[in-house]
Scaffold this motif. Structure first.
Motif, PDB file in Angstrom:
ATOM      1  N   VAL A  43      53.896  32.682  48.596  1.00 31.10           N
ATOM      2  CA  VAL A  43      54.339  31.725  47.581  1.00 31.10           C
ATOM      3  C   VAL A  43      55.796  31.355  47.845  1.00 31.10           C
ATOM      4  CG1 VAL A  43      52.713  32.375  45.781  1.00 31.10           C
ATOM      5  CG2 VAL A  43      54.831  33.676  46.022  1.00 31.10           C
ATOM      6  N   ALA A  44      56.118  30.106  47.520  1.00 29.37           N
ATOM      7  CA  ALA A  44      57.439  29.569  47.802  1.00 29.37           C
ATOM      8  C   ALA A  44      58.405  29.823  46.649  1.00 29.37           C
ATOM      9  CB  ALA A  44      57.331  28.074  48.075  1.00 29.37           C
ATOM     10  N   GLU A  45      59.657  29.435  46.864  1.00 31.18           N
ATOM     11  CA  GLU A  45      60.665  29.452  45.794  1.00 31.18           C
ATOM     12  C   GLU A  45      61.284  28.068  45.684  1.00 31.18           C
ATOM     13  OE1 GLU A  45      65.131  31.115  44.717  1.00 31.18           O
ATOM     14  OE2 GLU A  45      63.879  32.340  46.036  1.00 31.18           O
ATOM     15  N   HIS A  46      60.987  27.390  44.591  1.00 32.75           N
ATOM     16  CA  HIS A  46      61.604  26.093  44.283  1.00 32.75           C
ATOM     17  C   HIS A  46      61.983  26.098  42.803  1.00 32.75           C
ATOM     18  CE1 HIS A  46      60.750  24.180  48.113  1.00 32.75           C
ATOM     19  NE2 HIS A  46      59.538  24.698  48.066  1.00 32.75           N
ATOM     20  N   HIS A  47      63.062  25.404  42.483  1.00 30.87           N
ATOM     21  CA  HIS A  47      63.573  25.442  41.111  1.00 30.87           C
ATOM     22  C   HIS A  47      63.734  24.038  40.534  1.00 30.87           C
ATOM     23  CE1 HIS A  47      64.542  29.745  41.477  1.00 30.87           C
ATOM     24  NE2 HIS A  47      64.953  29.445  42.697  1.00 30.87           N
ATOM     25  N   ASN A  48      63.521  23.956  39.220  1.00 29.14           N
ATOM     26  CA  ASN A  48      63.807  22.738  38.455  1.00 29.14           C
ATOM     27  C   ASN A  48      63.072  21.520  39.013  1.00 29.14           C
ATOM     28  OD1 ASN A  48      65.068  21.462  36.258  1.00 29.14           O
ATOM     29  ND2 ASN A  48      66.762  20.749  37.529  1.00 29.14           N
ATOM     30  N   MET A  49      61.813  21.724  39.425  1.00 31.88           N
ATOM     31  CA  MET A  49      60.997  20.623  39.935  1.00 31.88           C
ATOM     32  C   MET A  49      59.791  20.437  39.011  1.00 31.88           C
ATOM     33  SD  MET A  49      61.135  21.358  44.051  1.00 31.88           S
ATOM     34  CE  MET A  49      60.386  19.770  44.457  1.00 31.88           C
ATOM     35  N   PRO A  50      59.538  19.239  38.526  1.00 32.97           N
ATOM     36  CA  PRO A  50      58.476  19.038  37.528  1.00 32.97           C
ATOM     37  C   PRO A  50      57.066  19.303  38.050  1.00 32.97           C
ATOM     38  CG  PRO A  50      59.389  16.936  38.239  1.00 32.97           C
ATOM     39  CD  PRO A  50      60.291  17.994  38.786  1.00 32.97           C
ATOM     40  N   GLY A  51      56.874  19.290  39.377  1.00 35.91           N
ATOM     41  CA  GLY A  51      55.541  19.488  39.914  1.00 35.91           C
ATOM     42  C   GLY A  51      55.337  20.798  40.641  1.00 35.91           C
ATOM     43  N   PHE A 264      57.901  14.098  39.987  1.00 35.49           N
ATOM     44  CA  PHE A 264      56.933  14.054  38.894  1.00 35.49           C
ATOM     45  C   PHE A 264      55.857  15.111  39.134  1.00 35.49           C
ATOM     46  CE2 PHE A 264      56.362  10.753  42.108  1.00 35.49           C
ATOM     47  CZ  PHE A 264      55.151  11.123  42.686  1.00 35.49           C
ATOM     48  N   PRO A 265      55.141  15.526  38.076  1.00 34.99           N
ATOM     49  CA  PRO A 265      53.987  16.405  38.285  1.00 34.99           C
ATOM     50  C   PRO A 265      52.975  15.715  39.192  1.00 34.99           C
ATOM     51  CG  PRO A 265      54.574  16.297  35.965  1.00 34.99           C
ATOM     52  CD  PRO A 265      55.368  15.238  36.658  1.00 34.99           C
ATOM     53  N   GLN A 266      52.146  16.504  39.879  1.00 31.90           N
ATOM     54  CA  GLN A 266      51.169  15.913  40.795  1.00 31.90           C
ATOM     55  C   GLN A 266      50.145  15.086  40.020  1.00 31.90           C
ATOM     56  OE1 GLN A 266      47.885  17.978  43.220  1.00 31.90           O
ATOM     57  NE2 GLN A 266      49.634  17.907  44.622  1.00 31.90           N
ATOM     58  N   ARG A 267      49.988  13.835  40.433  1.00 31.21           N
ATOM     59  CA  ARG A 267      49.074  12.938  39.743  1.00 31.21           C
ATOM     60  C   ARG A 267      47.623  13.313  40.008  1.00 31.21           C
ATOM     61  NH1 ARG A 267      52.797   8.617  42.199  1.00 31.21           N
ATOM     62  NH2 ARG A 267      54.217   8.098  40.484  1.00 31.21           N
ATOM     63  N   LEU A 268      46.762  13.046  39.055  1.00 29.71           N
ATOM     64  CA  LEU A 268      45.330  13.113  39.304  1.00 29.71           C
ATOM     65  C   LEU A 268      44.970  11.998  40.278  1.00 29.71           C
ATOM     66  CD1 LEU A 268      44.036  13.781  35.691  1.00 29.71           C
ATOM     67  CD2 LEU A 268      44.202  15.419  37.573  1.00 29.71           C
ATOM     68  N   LEU A 269      43.894  12.189  41.011  1.00 29.23           N
ATOM     69  CA  LEU A 269      43.538  11.272  42.080  1.00 29.23           C
ATOM     70  C   LEU A 269      43.356   9.839  41.578  1.00 29.23           C
ATOM     71  CD1 LEU A 269      42.858  10.833  45.040  1.00 29.23           C
ATOM     72  CD2 LEU A 269      40.517  11.535  44.544  1.00 29.23           C
ATOM     73  N   GLU A 270      42.687   9.693  40.458  1.00 28.29           N
ATOM     74  CA  GLU A 270      42.436   8.351  39.941  1.00 28.29           C
ATOM     75  C   GLU A 270      43.746   7.626  39.607  1.00 28.29           C
ATOM     76  OE1 GLU A 270      38.840  10.845  39.282  1.00 28.29           O
ATOM     77  OE2 GLU A 270      40.996  11.099  38.966  1.00 28.29           O
ATOM     78  N   ASP A 271      44.703   8.350  39.035  1.00 22.76           N
ATOM     79  CA  ASP A 271      46.005   7.748  38.729  1.00 22.76           C
ATOM     80  C   ASP A 271      46.768   7.421  40.005  1.00 22.76           C
ATOM     81  OD1 ASP A 271      45.517   8.043  36.003  1.00 22.76           O
ATOM     82  OD2 ASP A 271      46.401  10.051  35.946  1.00 22.76           O
ATOM     83  N   ALA A 272      46.684   8.300  40.989  1.00 25.77           N
ATOM     84  CA  ALA A 272      47.361   8.067  42.271  1.00 25.77           C
ATOM     85  C   ALA A 272      46.802   6.821  42.951  1.00 25.77           C
ATOM     86  CB  ALA A 272      47.211   9.283  43.171  1.00 25.77           C
ATOM     87  N   GLU A 273      45.498   6.640  42.863  1.00 29.35           N
ATOM     88  CA  GLU A 273      44.880   5.471  43.500  1.00 29.35           C
ATOM     89  C   GLU A 273      45.297   4.171  42.815  1.00 29.35           C
ATOM     90  OE1 GLU A 273      40.773   7.060  45.490  1.00 29.35           O
ATOM     91  OE2 GLU A 273      40.793   6.870  43.307  1.00 29.35           O
ATOM     92  N   LEU A 274      45.505   4.192  41.498  1.00 26.28           N
ATOM     93  CA  LEU A 274      45.970   2.994  40.795  1.00 26.28           C
ATOM     94  C   LEU A 274      47.364   2.583  41.253  1.00 26.28           C
ATOM     95  CD1 LEU A 274      44.772   3.710  37.130  1.00 26.28           C
ATOM     96  CD2 LEU A 274      43.897   1.954  38.703  1.00 26.28           C
ATOM     97  N   ILE A 275      48.192   3.575  41.592  1.00 29.27           N
ATOM     98  CA  ILE A 275      49.568   3.305  42.018  1.00 29.27           C
ATOM     99  C   ILE A 275      49.621   2.964  43.501  1.00 29.27           C
ATOM    100  CG2 ILE A 275      51.849   4.361  42.311  1.00 29.27           C
ATOM    101  CD1 ILE A 275      51.171   5.997  39.743  1.00 29.27           C
TER     102      ILE A 275
END
Length: 349
Positions: A43-51, A264-275
Motif C-alpha cells: 500500500v502507498a502513502e499519499h496525503h490530502n488527496m480526494p481520491g 477528484f474522487p475516482q469517477r464511476l465509469l458512466e460519469d467518466a464516459e460523459l466527460i
C-alpha cells in the motif's frame, strides 16, 4: 518465464464511496490476492488527496495482514522524510512481531503530497539545515539499525542508553528502497538493499535505473545479489475494448494530476464516459495506456511476461486501476478483483 505476481494498492476512493467503503474494498482485494497465491500486497502513502485513502501504510498493513493468511504485506512506500525514523522502526517492528516473515518495509523519498500538507506533516521543518529529504540516506540507516533486535546505543549527556524499536524482536521486516530517479538506485546499491523503480507512474528511465542499480550493487549479508521487480498499472477484462473502457476513470485522474488540475474522487465509469478526454489530451492518454497492461487475459499475460523479460525481473507488481460501474457494491471493487483473477489464471496456463 512466468514471473511472480504481486499487487500495489493506493486505496482509491470513488465518488460513490466513503473512506470506510474504500478500505473495505481494499480488504476484499487483498483477500483475493491472498487466495490466488500472489507474492505480496503493498500500500502507498499519499496525503490530502480526494481520491486516495492510503494515508497511513502501517495502519493499512495491520488491517490487511489481519485479514489475510499468507501473502506478504508492506508499504509501497513509507515516505520517510515525513516521519521520525524511530517511529517508523517502532511501527514496523510491531508489525513484524505480529506477522513474522510477512512484512515488507518499502521506503521512499518523495513527499507524497502537496507543499502545505508536507509542511504540516514535518512539523514545519523545511529549511536547508532541517530538510529531512537532505538527510534521507541517514534516516534509512537509522531505521535499519533500530529494527535490529539489539537496537542501538545512544549518547544523552554523559550517559549511554539502549534504544530498541521493540523489546524482544525475533525477526526484522525486509527493507526495500523505492524511487523514480537514479538517487534511490544508487543508495540501494551502496547499502546492499532491494530496490524498486516506480515504473507504474514514471513510465521512462526504468531500464537505466535498474542497470545502474545492478552494475553498482555492493553485496550485503542479507542480500548477496541485487533484488528488484517491476511495477505496472493494469486493467484486464474479457476483451481489449472492455479493458480500455474500464481504464478511463483512472486515465482522467492521472491526466488531472499531470496537468495540475483540481483532483477528484475516482469517477464511476458512466460519469467518466460523459466527460471523456479533451481532444488536446488524447495523444497523451493513448501514450499512457500503451505503458499499462491493458487487454484480454491472454494478451495481458503476454505483456507481463514481455515486461519481465525486458527488464530482467522475476516478479511483477500490478496496480489494478479498473473503474467501477453504477450499481457496484460500495464496499467492493469487482473490476480490480477480476483483473487479478484473470491475470493470475492466464499466467498459470
Amino acid at each position: 518465464m512466468t514471473p511472480a505476481l504481486s499487487v500495489l494498492d493506493l486505496v482509491p476512493v470513488r465518488t460513490d464511496q466513503s473512506t470506510g467503503d474504500a478500505l473495505a474494498a481494499s480488504r476484499r482485494l487483498a483477500q483475493v490476492a491472498d487466495g490466488l497465491g500472489l507474492t505480496r500486497y503493498w500500500v502507498a502513502e499519499h496525503h490530502n488527496m480526494p481520491g486516495v485513502a492510503a494515508t497511513n501504510p502501517p495502519v493499512l498493513i495491520a488491517m490487511l495482514a489481519a485479514a489475510t493468511s499468507r501473502i506478504r504485506v508492506g508499504s509501497g512506500g513509507v515516505m520517510l522524510p515525513n516521519h521520525a525514523p524511530f517511529v517508523v522502526a517502532e511501527q514496523f517492528a510491531l508489525l513484524e512481531a505480529a506477522y513474522p516473515g510477512r512484512i515488507d518495509l518499502g521506503i521512499g523519498r518523495a513527499p507524497g503530497t502537496d507543499p502545505l500538507t508536507r509542511y504540516v506533516l514535518r512539523g514545519g521543518a523545511g529549511s536547508t539545515e532541517e530538510d529531512p529529504v537532505a538527510r534521507f540516506a541517514e534516516y534509512v540507516d537509522e531505521v535499519r539499525l533500530l529494527l535490529e533486535p539489539d537496537g542501538v546505543e545512544a549518547q544523552l549527556g554523559s550517559r549511554r542508553h539502549a534504544l530498541r524499536a521493540t523489546p524482544a524482536a525475533r525477526s526484522v521486516p525486509t527493507t526495500w528502497l523505492l524511487g523514480s530517479s537514479d538517487y534511490s538506485a544508487r543508495l540501494a546499491a551502496d547499502r546492499g538493499l532491494p530496490y524498486v523503480f516506480a515504473h507504474h507512474f514514471a513510465g521512462k528511465g526504468t531500464a537505466e535505473a535498474l542497470e545502474l542499480y545492478r552494475t553498482t550493487y555492493r553485496p550485503s549479508a542479507e542480500h548477496p545479489e541485487p533484488r528488484t521487480f517491476l511495477t505496472v498499472n493494469a486493467v484486464v477484462a474479457p476483451t481489449y475494448a472492455e479493458a480500455e473502457r474500464l481504464a478511463l476513470p483512472n486515465q482522467q485522474a492521472m491526466l488531472a494530476l499531470m496537468h495540475g488540475a483540481d483532483l477528484f474522487p475516482q469517477r464511476l465509469l458512466e460519469d467518466a464516459e460523459l466527460i471523456g478526454i479533451p481532444e488536446e489530451q488524447r495523444s497523451l492518454a493513448a501514450a499512457m495506456l500503451r505503458r499499462w497492461v491493458v487487454g484480454d487475459p491472454s494478451a495481458a499475460a503476454a505483456q507481463v511476461r514481455e515486461l519481465a523479460a525486458m527488464y530482467g525481473v522475476d516478479e511483477v507488481m500490478v496496480h489494478p486501476v479498473g473503474g467501477a460501474t453504477e450499481g457496484t457494491p460500495r464496499d467492493a471493487s469487482p473490476v480490480r478483483e477480476e483483473t487479478l483473477r484473470l491475470l493470475a489464471s492466464a499466467l498459470a496456463n
